[in-house]
Write a protein that holds these residues in place. Structure first.
Motif, short mmCIF file in Angstrom:
data_model
loop_
_atom_site.label_atom_id
_atom_site.label_comp_id
_atom_site.label_asym_id
_atom_site.label_seq_id
_atom_site.Cartn_x
_atom_site.Cartn_y
_atom_site.Cartn_z
N PHE A 435 -9.78 21.14 -2.72
CA PHE A 435 -10.23 22.42 -2.18
C PHE A 435 -11.52 22.31 -1.36
CE2 PHE A 435 -7.85 23.85 -6.07
CZ PHE A 435 -6.78 24.37 -5.36
N GLY A 436 -12.49 21.55 -1.85
CA GLY A 436 -13.73 21.39 -1.12
C GLY A 436 -14.45 22.71 -0.90
N ARG A 437 -15.49 22.68 -0.09
CA ARG A 437 -16.21 23.91 0.23
C ARG A 437 -15.46 24.76 1.23
NH1 ARG A 437 -22.66 22.37 0.55
NH2 ARG A 437 -22.83 21.54 -1.57
N LYS A 438 -14.59 24.12 1.99
CA LYS A 438 -13.77 24.83 2.96
C LYS A 438 -12.30 24.48 2.70
CE LYS A 438 -17.35 24.96 6.56
NZ LYS A 438 -17.68 24.64 7.96
N PRO A 439 -11.67 25.19 1.79
CA PRO A 439 -10.28 24.84 1.41
C PRO A 439 -9.32 24.85 2.58
CG PRO A 439 -11.23 26.40 -0.15
CD PRO A 439 -12.19 26.31 0.99
N GLU A 440 -9.58 25.69 3.58
CA GLU A 440 -8.67 25.74 4.73
C GLU A 440 -8.70 24.42 5.51
OE1 GLU A 440 -12.63 27.25 6.28
OE2 GLU A 440 -11.45 27.40 4.44
N ARG A 441 -9.75 23.61 5.33
CA ARG A 441 -9.82 22.27 5.93
C ARG A 441 -9.29 21.21 4.96
NH1 ARG A 441 -10.34 22.48 11.37
NH2 ARG A 441 -11.73 24.17 11.96
N SER A 442 -9.68 21.32 3.70
CA SER A 442 -9.27 20.33 2.71
C SER A 442 -7.76 20.28 2.53
CB SER A 442 -9.94 20.63 1.36
OG SER A 442 -11.35 20.60 1.48
N LEU A 443 -7.09 21.40 2.78
CA LEU A 443 -5.63 21.44 2.65
C LEU A 443 -4.97 20.31 3.41
CD1 LEU A 443 -2.91 22.98 1.99
CD2 LEU A 443 -3.24 24.13 4.17
N TYR A 444 -5.43 20.06 4.63
CA TYR A 444 -4.79 19.05 5.47
C TYR A 444 -5.09 17.63 4.98
CZ TYR A 444 -4.21 23.05 8.56
OH TYR A 444 -3.87 24.28 9.06
N ASP A 445 -6.30 17.40 4.47
CA ASP A 445 -6.62 16.08 3.93
C ASP A 445 -5.78 15.77 2.69
OD1 ASP A 445 -8.61 15.74 5.88
OD2 ASP A 445 -10.10 16.77 4.64
N ALA A 446 -5.66 16.75 1.80
CA ALA A 446 -4.89 16.53 0.57
C ALA A 446 -3.41 16.37 0.87
CB ALA A 446 -5.11 17.71 -0.38
N ALA A 447 -2.90 17.12 1.86
CA ALA A 447 -1.47 17.06 2.18
C ALA A 447 -1.04 15.65 2.56
CB ALA A 447 -1.15 18.03 3.31
N ASN A 448 -1.92 14.91 3.20
CA ASN A 448 -1.59 13.56 3.63
C ASN A 448 -1.21 12.65 2.46
OD1 ASN A 448 -1.60 11.44 5.75
ND2 ASN A 448 -3.23 10.59 4.51
N TYR A 449 -1.81 12.89 1.30
CA TYR A 449 -1.56 12.04 0.13
C TYR A 449 -0.55 12.67 -0.84
CZ TYR A 449 -5.64 9.56 1.78
OH TYR A 449 -6.53 8.84 2.55
N LEU A 450 -0.20 13.92 -0.61
CA LEU A 450 0.64 14.65 -1.54
C LEU A 450 2.10 14.70 -1.12
CD1 LEU A 450 0.70 16.58 -4.05
CD2 LEU A 450 0.28 18.46 -2.46
N ALA A 451 2.35 14.64 0.18
CA ALA A 451 3.62 15.13 0.70
C ALA A 451 4.70 14.07 0.92
CB ALA A 451 3.38 15.87 2.01
N ALA A 452 4.40 12.78 0.84
CA ALA A 452 5.37 11.79 1.29
C ALA A 452 5.58 10.68 0.26
CB ALA A 452 4.90 11.18 2.60
N PRO A 453 6.83 10.20 0.12
CA PRO A 453 7.15 9.15 -0.87
C PRO A 453 6.85 7.75 -0.37
CG PRO A 453 9.15 9.85 0.23
CD PRO A 453 8.04 10.70 0.81
N ASP A 454 5.64 7.51 0.09
CA ASP A 454 5.33 6.22 0.71
C ASP A 454 5.28 5.03 -0.26
OD1 ASP A 454 4.89 6.94 3.57
OD2 ASP A 454 3.51 8.33 2.63
#
Length: 607
Positions: A435-454
């Protein structure tokens, strides 16, 4: 899996790569008067990986140079005349680790397990792993003491003899588009044009000699496959080199996806008649099939190993045809949908009236209450641990899984272990990452590690000859969505409105208009029914001493039983899945990651 290895003998660096992976194009080595580079994955584009590797070496070999990192999916070791550089791209799909003691690095590898032979386990890592539900890890910790991760977007600089000189995170070079601020009154149509261009570029970079696209009949995967088909039709990909991979379910709720899949295949082939559809029968697949192999043989604990059977079946079909890349629609949900955390931005900047108005629109469009929307996207990001503790008290009701969110300690994790090894600190750090201090920004950083079966893709790459690749998680696509104002991407009741608008000329109407896709609950429920007793036996028979120290096995087994009965929710099931994967991984700890297969020396000595 070990694709490359750097070590020192007699003060000289020795660099080797896996011969078969080099022949498959998964590892690229280039040399010049400035030095030598070994790149796992691709820099710039899949087809231009050799030129990309040369460009990487040229840019970073100059003394004092600090260029931006190029786009790609790669981990690289550059042995220059006066220094050695270790680096990964921002998305961190390809792993890279180093073993360090007293400020000196003794080995570098793509396998933490190989570097960790003989090392003690790192309990702090397991506490961090057990918070949240990330598909892959994003911290410097690894399961082994003394073994460290090169982070995404980071460059580690060593002396020619292996002394640590520094670590720095570098900005990423944008391959296309001009990254300028956009007007606040940008509308949906303009945002759609920007996204379409970014997606076309992202797909184009990933087109290989023979490209496979996973097609499910949903908006996301169909969009990627249609863009790939357009490139093939335009002569930017070799005709006949597009394969459409899909899984077919003959019965159950997932059989309801078949009409959408058929329509998607028909439309894609209308644009690229030579595209080859490959329908894989996955009727007999269930989550947790061969779980001890998928979870136990991974280089690190893999929280989503339960879903590996489905992806493995598709991987095998693409490999049999000789594909050199497999594109997915992973990442679209968090990246190209309207960002709900803009409500948090409005609240923290005092725009309460506007926040309330937009929350009502979100609630009406999603069939939720206004308070539910505000709680999820304003209150929870501001106080993540407190809201989870309150939810646990309200929903616990004598169960193990009830009320278990992303960060709170699962009831099977022993309090003493959590206290001694920093679980609370790990949960705070993970919540700040999410979430960070600006969740609308942190969303994209977290999505990179959450969304794919790498991690699955990485484990199978040497066998299959390709990596998964995800255009929706391309830095250009993410940067495009980051800079768009919320008003340009949100349409009440229309998820992913900007994507639908961007693909309006290609998506068939039936797919463009669908708002809900059938989830994979069928596979999960079947897997627990079929393998629940095996999972409990795995936990009860575990002999690794860390398992009993870490987990209350009886409580963990009770959680499995509750999940079998359908109790809990996706958050609690993810926490359970991650813990089961950790048990399997620790039990297979004696099976070390495979060493370099037919190692091919690149540098035998540098003085």
């Amino acid at each position: 899996m070990e694709a490359l290895r750097l070590e020192w003998a007699g003060g000289s660096a020795k660099l080797s790569v896996a011969g078969p992976m080099a022949r498959q194009g998964l590892v690229t080595t280039v040399s010049s008067r400035a030095g030598t580079a070994a790149v796992v994955g691709w820099v710039g584009s899949v087809e231009g990986r050799v030129a990309g590797a040369r460009g990487l070496l040229d840019d970073f070999s100059r003394p004092g140079a600090a260029p931006c990192l190029p786009t790609g999916d790669y981990a690289a070791v550059l042995v220059c005349r006066d220094r050695i550089l270790l680096m990964r791209d921002e998305q961190a799909r390809i792993p890279l680790f180093f073993r360090e003691s007293g400020g000196r690095v003794s080995a570098v590898s793509t396998s933490a397990r190989r570097l960790g032979v003989g090392a003690e386990p790192e309990p702090r890592y397991f506490c961090r792993y057990l918070t949240g539900n990330m598909v892959q890890q994003h911290t410097g910790l690894t399961p082994f003491t003394g073994v460290h991760r090169v982070l995404g977007g980071e460059v580690v600089e060593l002396s020619i003899t292996g002394q640590m000189l520094g670590r720095v995170a570098l900005p990423v070079r944008r391959a296309h588009a001009q990254w300028v601020p956009v007007a606040e009154d940008l509308r949906l149509g303009d945002a759609a044009k920007d996204l379409r261009l970014a997606l076309e570029n992202a797909v184009g970079r990933r087109m290989g000699r023979m490209t496979a696209c996973h097609v499910s009949g949903g908006t996301d995967s169909t969009s990627i496959a249609l863009l790939a088909a357009r490139l093939v039709a335009a002569g930017l990909g070799r005709s006949g080199d597009l394969v459409l991979i899909a899984g077919r379910f003959g019965r159950g709720e997932l059989a309801g996806e078949q009409p959408y899949l058929d329509e998607a295949m028909k439309e894609i082939r209308r644009h690229a008649a030579a595209a080859r559809p490959v329908i894989v029968d996955v009727e007999d697949v269930a989550d947790f099939d061969d779980f001890q192999d998928h979870a136990g043989d991974a280089d690190e604990p893999y929280a989503h190993a339960f879903r590996a059977p489905f992806w493995s079946r598709l991987h095998a079909a693409a490999a049999e045809l000789g594909c050199d890349t497999l594109l997915t629609g992973c990442g679209a949900d968090p990246i190209v949908d309207a960002n709900p955390f803009h409500l948090h931005r409005l609240a923290r900047t005092g725009q309460l009236r506007q926040m309330t108005k937009q929350a009502r629109a979100w609630a009406a469009g999603g069939g939720q209450g206004v308070w539910d929307v505000v709680c999820a996207h304003v209150v929870r990001p501001a106080l993540p641990l407190a809201t989870e503790r309150i939810a646990a008290l309200v929903r616990h009701r004598g169960t193990v899984l009830g009320g278990l969110g992303n960060f709170t300690r699962p009831r099977w994790l022993r309090p003493a272990f959590a206290r001694v090894h920093g679980y609370r600190e790990a949960s705070i750090a993970e919540s700040r990452f999410m979430f960070g201090r600006k969740p609308e920004r942190s969303l994209y950083d977290a999505a990179n590690y959450l969304a794919a079966p790498d991690p699955l893709s990485w484990r199978r790459a040497g066998r299959d000859g390709f990596f998964l690749s995800h255009p929706f998680l391309d830095p250009e696509v993410v940067a495009t969505m980051r800079r768009l104002p919320a008003e340009a991407t949100f349409l009440p009741g229309r998820p992913k409105a900007v994507l639908r608008k961007a693909m309006a000329d290609l998506l068939p109407p039936r797919i463009r208009s669908r708002n809900v896709k059938i989830p994979f609950n069928q596979l999960y429920a079947r897997g627990l029914r079929t393998h629940g007793d095996e999972l409990i036996d795995l936990c009860r028979s575990a002999r690794h001493p860390l398992i009993a120290e870490m987990f209350d096995v009886d409580t963990l087994c009770r959680a499995v039983r509750e999940a079998q009965l359908g109790m809990g929710d996706p958050y609690s099931w993810d926490r359970l899945n991650g813990s089961l994967a950790l048990v399997a991984w620790l039990e297979r700890g004696d099976r070390r990651s495979r060493a370099l297969d037919a190692a091919m020396p690149v540098i035998t000595g540098t003085s």
